[in-house]
Enzyme design. Sequence first.
Site, PDB file in Angstrom:
ATOM      1  N   GLY A 174     -16.826  17.792  -7.692  1.00  0.00           N
ATOM      2  CA  GLY A 174     -18.021  18.591  -7.963  1.00  0.00           C
ATOM      3  C   GLY A 174     -18.176  19.852  -7.139  1.00  0.00           C
ATOM      4  O   GLY A 174     -19.085  20.632  -7.382  1.00  0.00           O
TER       5      GLY A 174
ATOM      6  N   TYR B 176     -16.935  20.571 -14.609  1.00  0.00           N
ATOM      7  CA  TYR B 176     -16.482  19.524 -13.690  1.00  0.00           C
ATOM      8  C   TYR B 176     -15.198  19.931 -12.997  1.00  0.00           C
ATOM      9  O   TYR B 176     -14.462  20.809 -13.449  1.00  0.00           O
ATOM     10  CB  TYR B 176     -16.296  18.184 -14.425  1.00  0.00           C
ATOM     11  N   CYS B 177     -14.943  19.268 -11.871  1.00  0.00           N
ATOM     12  CA  CYS B 177     -13.672  19.364 -11.153  1.00  0.00           C
ATOM     13  C   CYS B 177     -13.380  17.950 -10.657  1.00  0.00           C
ATOM     14  O   CYS B 177     -13.797  16.988 -11.286  1.00  0.00           O
ATOM     15  CB  CYS B 177     -13.742  20.405 -10.023  1.00  0.00           C
ATOM     16  N   SER B 178     -12.706  17.809  -9.538  1.00  0.00           N
ATOM     17  CA  SER B 178     -12.405  16.471  -9.025  1.00  0.00           C
ATOM     18  C   SER B 178     -13.664  15.750  -8.568  1.00  0.00           C
ATOM     19  O   SER B 178     -13.939  14.630  -8.985  1.00  0.00           O
ATOM     20  CB  SER B 178     -11.412  16.552  -7.867  1.00  0.00           C
TER      21      SER B 178
ATOM     22  N   ILE C 263     -14.703  14.445 -12.183  1.00  0.00           N
ATOM     23  CA  ILE C 263     -13.863  13.588 -13.020  1.00  0.00           C
ATOM     24  C   ILE C 263     -13.483  12.300 -12.286  1.00  0.00           C
ATOM     25  O   ILE C 263     -13.230  11.275 -12.912  1.00  0.00           O
ATOM     26  CB  ILE C 263     -12.606  14.346 -13.533  1.00  0.00           C
TER      27      ILE C 263
END
Length: 169
Positions: free
Chosen positions: A105, A101-103, A130
């Site tokens: 996607g 995951y990141c902020s 996230i």
Amino acid sequence: MSIPVQFYILGILFLLHLPAMAQKKVESKAYGIMLDGLLSDTVPAVSVEQLAKMDDVVTLDSRSKEEYEVSHMKNAIWVGYEDFTLDRVPENLKNKKLVVYCSVGARSQKVTTKLLEAGYNNVSNLYGGIFEWINQNHPVYNDEGQTKKIHPYNFVWGLWLSEGEKSYD
């Protein structure tokens, strides 16, 4: 009045896309439209709802170290993005269920691609990242324990955060 062929083609494409759409779900329609324009279907994706129900899964955080330090998913392993190397992913995870995951996607989609190319077989990208995890009221943590803080990446991307406390620290 006849219906143009393009509408039939669009309808067929929509129906063919339904299975992929089923796993890619976010609460905000506007956020979903933005994500569909930003992300591709080149890697497997899971929704926040699916991740929350998974057992024995390892999450990998592909954001910057600063974003990770503000908050991250419980027990997430930081792997980064800008300077990502396979060395940051423990070898014993090669056959484990991984969700990157990141902020939102986008960065994690690229890291997921690299992991798949390196032979990691059971890896997916978190659709909505996230931000959607927070927006659906799931907990995040930092060194002090559970927190409401979330790094919004920048002001523009932070507009997609409807929950949590934005922190640029």
